[in-house]
Design a protein around this motif. Structure first.
Motif, PDB file in Angstrom:
ATOM      1  N   LEU A  66       0.830  -1.207   0.000  1.00 17.36           N
ATOM      2  CA  LEU A  66       0.000   0.000   0.000  1.00 17.36           C
ATOM      3  C   LEU A  66       0.862   1.254   0.000  1.00 17.36           C
ATOM      4  O   LEU A  66       0.567   2.222  -0.713  1.00 17.36           O
ATOM      5  N   LEU A  67       1.940   1.241   0.772  1.00 13.77           N
ATOM      6  CA  LEU A  67       2.841   2.393   0.824  1.00 13.77           C
ATOM      7  C   LEU A  67       3.466   2.659  -0.541  1.00 13.77           C
ATOM      8  O   LEU A  67       3.534   3.812  -0.994  1.00 13.77           O
ATOM      9  N   GLU A  68       3.913   1.619  -1.220  1.00 18.00           N
ATOM     10  CA  GLU A  68       4.524   1.785  -2.534  1.00 18.00           C
ATOM     11  C   GLU A  68       3.513   2.312  -3.550  1.00 18.00           C
ATOM     12  O   GLU A  68       3.838   3.163  -4.386  1.00 18.00           O
ATOM     13  N   ILE A  69       2.284   1.830  -3.478  1.00 24.90           N
ATOM     14  CA  ILE A  69       1.259   2.258  -4.430  1.00 24.90           C
ATOM     15  C   ILE A  69       0.926   3.730  -4.252  1.00 24.90           C
ATOM     16  O   ILE A  69       0.922   4.508  -5.212  1.00 24.90           O
ATOM     17  N   ILE A  70       0.625   4.150  -3.012  1.00 26.10           N
ATOM     18  CA  ILE A  70       0.187   5.532  -2.825  1.00 26.10           C
ATOM     19  C   ILE A  70       1.347   6.520  -2.917  1.00 26.10           C
ATOM     20  O   ILE A  70       1.128   7.720  -3.101  1.00 26.10           O
ATOM     21  N   SER A  71       2.586   6.028  -2.849  1.00 25.77           N
ATOM     22  CA  SER A  71       3.746   6.893  -3.083  1.00 25.77           C
ATOM     23  C   SER A  71       4.034   7.056  -4.573  1.00 25.77           C
ATOM     24  O   SER A  71       4.927   7.811  -4.948  1.00 25.77           O
ATOM     25  N   GLY A  72       3.295   6.332  -5.410  1.00 27.40           N
ATOM     26  CA  GLY A  72       3.493   6.434  -6.855  1.00 27.40           C
ATOM     27  C   GLY A  72       4.634   5.593  -7.378  1.00 27.40           C
ATOM     28  O   GLY A  72       5.081   5.779  -8.508  1.00 27.40           O
ATOM     29  N   LEU A  73       5.107   4.610  -6.583  1.00 25.08           N
ATOM     30  CA  LEU A  73       6.237   3.790  -7.020  1.00 25.08           C
ATOM     31  C   LEU A  73       5.808   2.698  -7.981  1.00 25.08           C
ATOM     32  O   LEU A  73       6.640   2.138  -8.694  1.00 25.08           O
ATOM     33  N   LYS A 258      16.135   7.992 -16.138  1.00 28.91           N
ATOM     34  CA  LYS A 258      16.792   8.425 -14.914  1.00 28.91           C
ATOM     35  C   LYS A 258      16.044   7.897 -13.688  1.00 28.91           C
ATOM     36  O   LYS A 258      16.630   7.633 -12.651  1.00 28.91           O
ATOM     37  N   ASN A 259      14.724   7.757 -13.860  1.00 31.88           N
ATOM     38  CA  ASN A 259      13.901   7.364 -12.721  1.00 31.88           C
ATOM     39  C   ASN A 259      13.965   5.874 -12.398  1.00 31.88           C
ATOM     40  O   ASN A 259      13.571   5.465 -11.306  1.00 31.88           O
ATOM     41  N   ARG A 260      14.429   5.063 -13.334  1.00 35.17           N
ATOM     42  CA  ARG A 260      14.450   3.624 -13.084  1.00 35.17           C
ATOM     43  C   ARG A 260      15.292   3.274 -11.859  1.00 35.17           C
ATOM     44  O   ARG A 260      14.888   2.487 -11.006  1.00 35.17           O
ATOM     45  N   THR A 261      16.468   3.889 -11.804  1.00 36.54           N
ATOM     46  CA  THR A 261      17.331   3.640 -10.653  1.00 36.54           C
ATOM     47  C   THR A 261      16.691   4.177  -9.384  1.00 36.54           C
ATOM     48  O   THR A 261      16.727   3.533  -8.329  1.00 36.54           O
ATOM     49  N   LEU A 262      16.080   5.357  -9.490  1.00 33.27           N
ATOM     50  CA  LEU A 262      15.418   5.950  -8.333  1.00 33.27           C
ATOM     51  C   LEU A 262      14.255   5.080  -7.873  1.00 33.27           C
ATOM     52  O   LEU A 262      14.052   4.879  -6.669  1.00 33.27           O
ATOM     53  N   ARG A 263      13.490   4.528  -8.826  1.00 34.85           N
ATOM     54  CA  ARG A 263      12.343   3.682  -8.476  1.00 34.85           C
ATOM     55  C   ARG A 263      12.804   2.469  -7.654  1.00 34.85           C
ATOM     56  O   ARG A 263      12.194   2.116  -6.642  1.00 34.85           O
ATOM     57  N   LYS A 264      13.890   1.831  -8.094  1.00 33.22           N
ATOM     58  CA  LYS A 264      14.416   0.674  -7.361  1.00 33.22           C
ATOM     59  C   LYS A 264      14.884   1.084  -5.970  1.00 33.22           C
ATOM     60  O   LYS A 264      14.667   0.369  -4.990  1.00 33.22           O
ATOM     61  N   LYS A 265      15.520   2.246  -5.900  1.00 31.37           N
ATOM     62  CA  LYS A 265      16.005   2.732  -4.607  1.00 31.37           C
ATOM     63  C   LYS A 265      14.844   2.985  -3.653  1.00 31.37           C
ATOM     64  O   LYS A 265      14.916   2.648  -2.461  1.00 31.37           O
ATOM     65  N   LEU A 266      13.762   3.546  -4.179  1.00 34.58           N
ATOM     66  CA  LEU A 266      12.633   3.908  -3.316  1.00 34.58           C
ATOM     67  C   LEU A 266      11.871   2.691  -2.823  1.00 34.58           C
ATOM     68  O   LEU A 266      11.250   2.743  -1.760  1.00 34.58           O
ATOM     69  N   ILE A 267      11.895   1.605  -3.575  1.00 36.10           N
ATOM     70  CA  ILE A 267      11.299   0.357  -3.080  1.00 36.10           C
ATOM     71  C   ILE A 267      12.034  -0.080  -1.819  1.00 36.10           C
ATOM     72  O   ILE A 267      11.430  -0.514  -0.832  1.00 36.10           O
TER      73      ILE A 267
END
Length: 296
Positions: A66-73, A258-267
């Motif tokens: 749920l956290l990942e979904i509502i954070s837009g990840l 650029k966001n792909r790396t950020l997306r993995k980091k945010l998970i």
């Protein structure tokens, strides 16, 4: 506290063919979720969920989803803000059941929003506005007349952006009550779908229904922005300036790379936040969070 959290999640096209009482329902354009307390759920139904394309998440794994979904990840547009708005609307106090499970959901909502703010404020603020309304504005900022199709949450979130264009905005939809509600809040005109006639204005599609009835009337100088992930196999005239949702995302591809790396980091960041919550619960049993709803 969330060791008893239960979430069923599906992105299947036929996911609405099944409904389950006793679970709180949250639907977005991309996914459907049923959320509840495992102690109140008939686990004999779990197999039925699975057969209908739902994945089962329990405990803090459910909280992390749920956290990942509502954070837009999990959104195609990383960090998009509409999903957070949809979550807040679905879980507002007036929408929650007036029983003990309602208090459970309220606490869940508040903690998820708190943790989402940590992710957004620390890691997503440099992305600028990550919203579909922002994308629409970039295409339409010099246009004079805009017809917006849809009266749901996505259309509502787009309206402030479209109004920034200073264009005349007409909102078209099926739900007359909802149209009147939005017209009372925004300086727009409204109309029922059955009475729509194209006059060469620019079009934004923000509703999941087919546009087929009006395709033949579209004029060649119209710009059509289609925010549907599923275009219902509509075939727009080739002389139109038609921009699909996939094309809009493609235009942002350089940023997405650029966001792909950020997306993995945010998970991983989300995982750390959830682990911290779980750790705090286990080391603060004096508050008896796990016993809060045992009287249900």
């Amino acid at each position: 506290m969330w060791s008893n959290l239960l979430v069923f999640h599906s992105e299947a096209k036929d996911r609405e063919n099944i409904q389950f009482p006793g679970m709180f329902h949250w639907k977005t354009c991309m996914r459907t979720l049923y959320i509840g307390d495992s102690r109140l759920f008939d686990h004999n139904l779990s197999l039925l969920y699975y057969q209908k394309g739902y994945r089962i998440y329990q405990g803090y794994k459910a909280y992390q989803l749920l956290l990942e979904i509502i954070s837009g990840l999990h959104s195609r547009l990383l960090g998009e803000t509409e999903v957070l708005f949809q979550f807040k609307e679905t879980f507002k106090n007036s929408a929650l059941p007036d029983v003990a499970i309602g208090g459970y959901m309220q606490k869940l909502r508040d903690q998820l929003i708190e943790d989402t703010r940590k992710i957004r404020s620390r890691y997503l603020y440099k992305l600028g506005d990550q919203s579909y309304g922002g994308i629409a504005y970039r295409y339409l900022k010099n246009k004079q007349n805009i017809s917006l199709f849809g009266s749901g949450q996505l259309a509502e979130q787009m309206l402030p952006w479209l109004l920034k264009t200073k264009a005349k905005i007409t909102l078209w939809g099926r739900n007359a009550k909802r149209l009147a509600e939005l017209a009372a809040r925004f300086p727009i005109a409204t109309g029922g779908l059955s009475s729509y006639k194209n006059t060469g204005e620019n079009i934004v599609i923000a509703a999941p229904h087919s546009f087929r009835p009006w395709l033949s009337s579209l004029q060649g100088d119209s710009l059509v922005l289609d925010f549907r992930e599923d275009d219902a196999n509509d075939r727009f005239p080739k002389n139109l300036h038609y921009v699909s949702f996939a094309e809009m995302l493609e235009s942002l591809k350089q940023q997405e790379l650029k966001n792909r790396t950020l997306r993995k980091k945010l998970i991983l960041v989300a995982e750390e936040i959830v682990e911290e919550r779980e750790y705090n619960v286990h080391h603060n049993l004096v508050y008896c969070w796990e016993e809060l709803y045992c009287h249900i």
